[in-house]
Structure formats: C-alpha cells, structure tokens
Design an enzyme around this catalytic site. Structure first.
Site, PDB file in Angstrom:
ATOM      1  N   GLU A  97       0.819  -1.215   0.000  1.00 51.31           N
ATOM      2  CA  GLU A  97       0.000   0.000   0.000  1.00 51.31           C
ATOM      3  C   GLU A  97       0.851   1.263   0.000  1.00 51.31           C
ATOM      4  O   GLU A  97       0.544   2.233  -0.677  1.00 51.31           O
ATOM      5  CB  GLU A  97      -0.909   0.008   1.245  1.00 51.31           C
ATOM      6  CG  GLU A  97      -2.079  -0.948   1.173  1.00 51.31           C
ATOM      7  CD  GLU A  97      -3.185  -0.464   0.246  1.00 51.31           C
ATOM      8  OE1 GLU A  97      -3.305   0.762   0.068  1.00 51.31           O
ATOM      9  OE2 GLU A  97      -3.892  -1.307  -0.310  1.00 51.31           O
ATOM     10  N   ASP A  98       1.931   1.241   0.793  1.00 51.61           N
ATOM     11  CA  ASP A  98       2.654   2.491   1.081  1.00 51.61           C
ATOM     12  C   ASP A  98       4.030   2.596   0.431  1.00 51.61           C
ATOM     13  O   ASP A  98       4.700   3.617   0.591  1.00 51.61           O
ATOM     14  CB  ASP A  98       2.825   2.645   2.603  1.00 51.61           C
ATOM     15  CG  ASP A  98       1.487   2.695   3.325  1.00 51.61           C
ATOM     16  OD1 ASP A  98       0.490   3.051   2.682  1.00 51.61           O
ATOM     17  OD2 ASP A  98       1.438   2.367   4.526  1.00 51.61           O
TER      18      ASP A  98
END
Length: 735
Positions: A97-98
């Site tokens: 996600e990051d």
C-alpha cells in the site's frame, strides 16, 4: 502452512534502524524463539529487515519510524502463536500500500502464501466510513472474501486495528471518533464472532474512550470511587467462595474481575440507569478441572447465595456460535449486591479468551477445536452466501451487520435440532436457517404445536415447525419482520429474480405485438438487426431490452420502429410477411410483479381494460373509464391493448362497493351475511355517518369476476334496509 512452503530463505537486508526499534524486534525475536524453529525465526527476521528497508524515511503521526507499527502488529500476532507465513505477512502488511514493493517481489523472496496474505491485507487497508458509504461497503466485501479464503487475514487485520487504536491519541478528534465508530460497528463484532474475547473487550474500551472521551473519564472516575467502597464486600465474597468450594471437594481457581467500562455504559444507556443504580460492576470466574465439576460448583454457589430467577444460562450444553462455553449465574450477595459468576473448565477458558486463535495456541484439545473450527467455517460460508445473494455492497454490509450482533434465542426443530437465532427472529428467519428452499416455500408455521402467524417473535425453547407448499414463493411483506441477514438477502434475491424473469417474458410479448404493424414477428428479426440495435444503444444483450420493455423503461413502439429500420438496412432481406391484425395482450391478473392491477380503479375480469407502461414498474392495468388513464391521452406510446384471458381461475380480485341503507339495528350484520352467502370475502369495511336516517357502508370485497360481483350486489339489494348499492369508481363516484 509448513515453513518449507515459504520458499528459499531470502537474503537479509539490514538498513540502519534506531536502537529503540532494534530493541523492539529483539523482544519480538525472543517471543518467537519460544515456539518457532530457528530457521523460521530467521525467515521472520529477514522479513523485518525487508520491511524496515521498504518503509525507510516514513514516519507515523506520532513521529516514530513507520516500521515500529508492523513490528507491534507482528508481536500481537505472535501472542497467538501464528505460523511463520502469518508473521511475515504481519511485518509486510503495509508495504504494497505504502511503498513501491509488488506482490511478485514478496512472492519471490518470501513465498506465494505470504504474498497472498499481504495482498489480502492490502485490499482492506483503507476502509472509509459513512462519508463514502458505497466505497466502505465494497472494501468490506473484499475483506470478507479475503477472510473466507484464509482466516489469518482477519487475525492480522484485527491485530493491526488493535495497535492503531492503542496509538490513536495523536490523531485529530474527528478522525479518532470516526475510527472508533468503525471499530465498534465492524471490527469489535468480528473479534467477538471469532471468539477473541480479550481483543473484543479491549477494542470496545479503546473505541469508547476515543468516541466519548468525557463520558469515559467520568465513568472511570466513578468506578475508581466505587472500587474503594466495595472492596471489602468483594473480598468477603471471594474468600467465602474459595472456602466453600473445597468443602464440596472441588479444586478450583477463583478470579475476581471488574466489569468493563463500555459494558457498564451500555447497560446504563439501554436500561436508562444512573451509575449508582448499576450494582453488578464486579464479577467472579471459577475455573475447574472438568464438566461435572462445573455443575457441582454451581450447586455449591447456589447453596451459599440465592440465585436470581431467570439469570442462569447454560452455555456448556448449548455453546455460543463462536464456541464460547461456560455456566452463567447471578447471585444475591451480601447487602443485596448482585454477583455474576462464570464457571468453566481450563480448556473452555483458553477458547473463551482466544477463540479461533486457539487453533494455533492450544492443540491438545482436538475435539473442541475441531467443533469450533467447523462453526467458524460454517459462519464464513454463510457470509459468502450473503455476498452472492446481495445485489449491492451496501445491502450486503447491512445484512452482515445484522448477523454480527446476534442475541441468544435457542429454538428447536420438530426433530430436536437446536438453532441459535438472533433476538427478535421470526419463523421466516427459522425457515431460512433450516434451508433456503424451505424459506422460499414457507406458507405457515406451528410454534409448540399451535398454528401461529409468520411474524410471531420466537422465544427460548420454542419448537418450530415450518409448513411448506410446492408452488409457494417469498412474500415481499416478510422484509418488514425478517430479522436475520440470510433471510432478508434471500427474500430480496428471489424478488429481484422473479421480477427479472416476468419482465423479460412480458417484454417479448409487448415487442412482438409492436412489430406486427411493421410486417414482422420477433422470430423474423435477423441477428444483424439485433447487433446493430444493441451496439447503437450500448446494450449487451437482448434480455436487457426485453426486461426494460417489461418494466416500462423502454417503449415497445419505439423499439419496434428502430428494429424495423435496422432490418430494412440488411441487404437481401426477404419480403415482409403480411401481418395479422395486432392482437391484444392477454391478462390473467396473476402474472406477478411485472403486471400490476391498478389500485385506483380495481379492474376485475369482465371489465373493459387498457394497459399503461409505467417507467420502472412494468405494465399497469386500468378500467377503460379510469380518470387516471384519461390523463395519458396525449401519450399514446405508453398505451397497450390488453384483454382478460379466457380461463377458469380461483383467483379473487378486490373491488369496492358502497351500500346506502336505512340506519337500523343489525343492518351491517345482514349486509355482511348477504355478501358471504354469495361466496365473497370482505377485506375491509367502513361507515360514513352524519346522513340522518341513512348510513353509507363502504366494503372492499373479493370476487372472481364481473358476473360474481353482479351476484353479490343482487344479494345485497335483497336486504330490506338497503336503498342503493353501486361499485366505487377510481374518482370516488359510485356507478
């Protein structure tokens, strides 16, 4: 999964990390060494360094390096003794996600299983609440599918949520409230449903503190004050229990516990109590060696203090859906203080605290764990059924939320099988709990041997028998009292499918009729013409067109004209077949949701009728002189020729009649008797007073056709007091 499935040991990346982080991971490593093999610990350590590298330069709102969060989540997961793949996924749960890391890279370094877990967690990382309800519901549906395929996904997600809740102080107040509300509505109930009692309670407490900080502080202060006042009484009860149990030959561990703030708060809100009125803020837990000792301990406690009637619950004989087992009783202690006691075995205590995670923690009690795993699997399967039966994600989320807050109503089938149902459940819910087909074919029920309405609320110990009929279908009215998510989803699913099938059939008939003036029938429309028509209008399939026609979303005359134009463009088309005179569509009055008899004029067989297409509602049949039809005179494209089908049918149709009679004693009874003598049923009756010596009686009666209505009216005219009788028209006049 075995460690071998995780793939070859990856190369260890070691970016510089702070000494605090190194200490955190060292503590985690020490915890892992208590139950993992050295090579598995090495894999987890490699994942830690990989995560630290990926999150390098990222910081949490509190200012800590971001990788401290995955380490904390992994430590929580390690408390449940989850396997290496789950631990690796916990450390890497945010990298997709990051950061720039892909699923393929994770699979290459740590194996396919760990990559799938991380992928499942990535999909459910950012659930929005309320502000974007549709997006939240879609993300929740993704979370469910990931959870159903591998339970470790939700265990890691719950650990992730717990750590986020513990560190919520650095967020803005509005965001804290939103996340707390989301946790109370979704994550805490899931933890409870999976039997993770400790996690469930802590999520509730943290949510309460962040959603209502002032209420939390006031209640916490009141508890601290009460703790000092009641310490002596609690100590006396604890000592007396510890003294009495050995006298009965029971070896037991007795624990005193203070009730959770959120539980006390909910009791105050639901029962409208002040804190001083909530007396049972302390409870006791008695842990014994086996099941017989549980019941023996119960007898010992009841011999000490009087039990409160109706407050005894036996979850040993009938466990909760999440596998929880215990005996619950409430006693009247010293000074009239209520004392709640739970009695359970050591194995039951393990499962009560850790639920499905006990599969990894305590493997010696295989029988109990197998039963718990089966219940969990059944629940996950039931949620997947809800997902497939629910049309929209928001509808699915509504159904799941209902099932996440179950009550405790236990009912029996005629063969003695026990069903656990939510509070407020009805026989309709029970029918769908038995089987979807039983629910769809349900027509009546017996509760404890007596015929009862399907809307009756079930109570503990009821024996429920469902009566079915081969050609019965779900009733839309059931949605007003069906309680369970499964029942509501299946009823809606059936109604949508039924409407779809009926509207497609009606649409074909409407289009066939509209094509006749063009010298065509539906079967003569070439595939070329259909392809051209569908392409120009962005429709994928003919069935969509038929369905729209049946529901009134498209006009048959317009579709027929466009199809005829497309047919004319086809070179070499044979000569147009001479059309027969356009026939009217036959109506039985029992077609279902795609054909509705208008409520304004109540047409019955024998009446001259006309059909109108209402957008989104299908074909509506009116009498030819209905004032509402007159309003559509300028829009003939929505008119459809219809006629009654010539067939014998037992169907009854509602129709209104008004009777003017002398105001005499017993006239209503004599008129009702005359109606009944002509085999007609009275649906409703009302009276208009204030007409001096006359009274107007308004009846809604049920008749087979116009001839039957004529017989009813002749029978009523024979009543001596009747002055005039007529049928009520759409505009309220009598004709």
């Amino acid at each position: 999964m075995k460690a071998a499935e995780a793939g070859p040991a990856p190369e260890v990346f070691r970016p510089p990390v702070s000494s605090v982080l190194a200490l955190d991971f060292q503590q985690l490593k020490t915890k892992l060494q208590t139950y993992l093999r050295p090579e598995d610990v090495g894999r987890v350590e490699a994942a830690y360094h990989f995560s630290a590298d990926a999150h390098a330069g990222q910081f949490r709102v509190s200012g800590e390096p971001y990788v401290s969060h995955p380490v904390a989540v992994c430590s929580l997961v390690a408390d449940w003794h989850l396997d290496p793949q789950a631990l690796i996924a916990a450390l890497l749960h945010d990298v997709m996600e990051d950061t720039h890391i892909t699923k393929a890279e994770i699979a290459e370094r740590f194996g396919k299983v760990a990559a799938e877990l991380v992928d499942g967690l990535s999909k459910l990382d950012k659930i929005e609440f309320r502000s974007q309800e549709e997006a939240q519901a879609e993300n929740f549906r993704k979370m469910l599918l990931a959870m159903a395929s591998d339970l470790r996904v939700i265990l890691i997600k719950l650990a992730d949520r717990l750590h986020n809740m513990r560190t919520l102080d650095h967020m803005r107040p509005a965001k804290r409230r939103r996340i707390a509300n989301e946790t109370l509505e979704i994550y805490a109930p899931i933890a409870n449903r999976l039997g993770l009692n400790d996690l469930f309670r802590e999520l509730q407490e943290l949510s309460f503190r962040n959603k209502y900080p002032l209420r939390f502080e006031v209640l916490a202060k009141a508890i601290r004050s009460a703790r000092g006042n009641r310490r002596e009484v609690v100590g006396k009860i604890l000592a007396s229990i510890e003294e009495r149990l050995p006298q009965w030959g029971i070896a037991a561990e007795v624990q005193g516990r203070e009730k959770h703030l959120y539980g006390i708060y909910r009791k105050m809100v639901e029962k409208h109590l002040s804190f001083s009125q909530v007396l049972d803020i302390y409870g006791f837990r008695v842990i014994v060696k086996d099941v017989p000792s549980c019941y023996l301990a119960l007898g010992a406690l009841h011999s000490m203090y009087k039990p409160v009637p109706g407050k005894f619950k036996d979850y040993l004989a009938i466990p909760k859906a999440n596998g929880y087992q215990s005996l619950h009783t409430t006693l009247i202690g010293p000074f009239g203080m209520p004392v709640e006691v739970q009695i359970r075995t050591r194995e039951m205590h393990h499962i009560a605290e850790t639920g499905v995670a006990s599969h990894w923690l305590y493997k010696e009690d295989e029988k109990t764990l197998t039963e718990l795993q089966q219940k969990t699997h059944s629940w996950l399967q039931s949620l997947l059924e809800l997902q497939s039966a629910s049309g929209e994600a928001t509808e699915f989320l509504e159904h799941v939320k209902i099932d996440l807050f179950p009550g405790e109503v236990y009912v029996f089938s005629p063969k003695g099988k026990i069903f656990s149902m939510p509070k407020g459940s009805t026989p309709v819910d029970f029918a769908y709990a038995v089987h979807t087909d039983v629910g769809n074919r349900c027509v009546a029920c017996r509760i404890n041997g007596d015929l009862m309405p399907l809307r009756s609320e079930l109570r503990n110990g009821d024996q429920v028998e469902i009566i079915t009929a081969a050609h019965a279908n779900p009733n839309p009215a059931w949605l007003s009292y069906a309680r369970t998510g499964k029942a509501r989803a299946q009823i809606r699913h059936f109604m949508k499918n039924a409407q779809q099938d009926e509207s497609v059939t009606l649409g074909e008939r409407l289009l066939n009729q509209a094509l006749r003036p063009h010298g065509l029938t539906l079967g003569q429309i070439s595939s070329f013409a259909w392809d051209r028509f569908l392409r120009d209008r962005g429709v994928r399939h003919k069935k969509e067109v038929f369905s729209d026609l049946g529901l009134g979303k498209r006009l048959p005359v317009i579709v027929a004209r466009r199809l005829a134009e497309a047919q004319d463009l086809e070179s070499g088309r044979p000569d147009v077949v001479k059309p027969k005179p356009a026939g009217a569509i036959s109506i039985r009055g029992s077609e279902g949701v795609a054909v509705q008899l208008a409520r304004c004029c109540h047409p019955i067989p024998g009446d001259p009728i006309i059909g109108t297409l209402r957008k989104g509602q299908g074909l509506e049949v009116h009498t030819h002189d209905c004032p509402n039809v007159a309003k559509l005179r300028g829009d003939r494209g929505r008119w459809v020729d219809v006629e009654w089908e010539h067939m014998v049918d037992d169907r009854l149709f509602d129709v209104g009649i008004r009777v003017l009679s002398h105001n005499a004693c017993g006239v209503l009874a004599r008129v009702a008797s005359a109606i009944a003598e002509e085999d007609s049923n009275i649906q409703s009756v009302s009276m208009d007073g204030g007409q001096g010596e006359y009274t107007a009686l308004n009846f809604t009666v049920q008749v087979h056709d116009r001839m039957h209505l004529a017989r009813v009216m002749r029978g009523v005219r024979r009543v001596q007091e009747v002055v005039r009788i007529g049928r009520v028209k759409a505009d309220g006049r009598v004709g």
